[in-house]
Design an enzyme around this catalytic site. Sequence first.
Site, short mmCIF file in Angstrom:
data_model
loop_
_atom_site.label_atom_id
_atom_site.label_comp_id
_atom_site.label_asym_id
_atom_site.label_seq_id
_atom_site.Cartn_x
_atom_site.Cartn_y
_atom_site.Cartn_z
N ASN A 148 0.83 -1.20 0.00
CA ASN A 148 0.00 0.00 0.00
C ASN A 148 0.87 1.26 0.00
O ASN A 148 1.00 1.93 -1.01
CB ASN A 148 -0.95 -0.01 1.20
N ASP A 149 1.49 1.56 1.14
CA ASP A 149 2.29 2.78 1.25
C ASP A 149 3.43 2.82 0.23
O ASP A 149 3.78 3.89 -0.27
CB ASP A 149 2.89 2.90 2.65
N THR A 150 4.00 1.67 -0.09
CA THR A 150 5.17 1.62 -0.98
C THR A 150 4.83 1.90 -2.44
O THR A 150 5.72 2.01 -3.27
CB THR A 150 5.88 0.26 -0.87
N ALA A 188 1.15 4.08 7.27
CA ALA A 188 1.29 5.53 7.41
C ALA A 188 -0.04 6.21 7.69
O ALA A 188 -0.07 7.40 8.03
CB ALA A 188 1.92 6.13 6.15
#
Length: 221
Positions: A148-150, A188
Site C-alpha cells: 500500500n504505502d510503498t 502511514a
Amino acid sequence: VLIIAGSMVGAAGLVLTFVMCKAMNRTLPAVLFKSFGGGGREKGTRTKVGSDAVEVAMVCDGIAKCIIVPGYGMAVSQAQHAVKEFADLLEAMDVEVKYGIHPVAGRMPGHMNVLLAEANVPYEKLIEMDDINSEMAECDVALVLGANDTVNPVARSGEGPLGGMPIIDADKARVVVFIKRSLSVGYAGVDNPLFYEDSTMMLFGDGKKMMVELNAAIKDL
C-alpha cells in the site's frame, strides 16, 4: 564471548535501522521520536467496485509484460508459492515477468527477497525499486500483492507522513491490479488514491486465496 556477540547484534541492528531510514527518506531522529502516520489516520470514504479473478485473468491474456510488486500482505498470507505459479503461467504465455522490490516492503529490508527465494523465484528477476521504476511505463499489468504505502502516489507530493518517501511507480503501468483485503489505509495512515483510478482493478480477499483463484482462471483461458 557474549559481549562480542551482543555488540555484533547491536551493530547489525543499527546498520539495518540506517538502511530503512535511507529507504524511507527519513532521518534517524525523525523515525525514533516522531510518529509515522500520527494519531489522525485517514478513513477512506470513497468506494471501489471489486473485480473477480476471471476479469483479471482476461486482462492478463495477451499482455507482453507484467511486474509483480509484493508487500507485507504476501508475507502474512504466505502467497509466495502461488505468486511463483502465476509468474510461471504467464511466462508459458510468452509474457515477460519481473518483480519490483521496495527496500522496506515487509517487516525488514530483504523480507520479500527471502520469501520469493523460498518459492524458487530466480534472483535475477527481483529488481530493485530504482531500476524497476524505469520499466513501469512499458508495463501492461502491475500486480500489487499486499502493498500500500510503498506504491502510494501521495508520497510524491512531499507532504504528510509519506511525503518524500521513494515509491514504486506502479501507477504508471497500463493496468494496476491490487490484491488486498479492503480499501483500508496502510501503516502511514494515508488513503491511496491509486485504488480509485479507472485503470485500477481490486481483488478483495486473502492474498493466497486470490492468487489461487487467479491461477485457476488463467488455466481456464
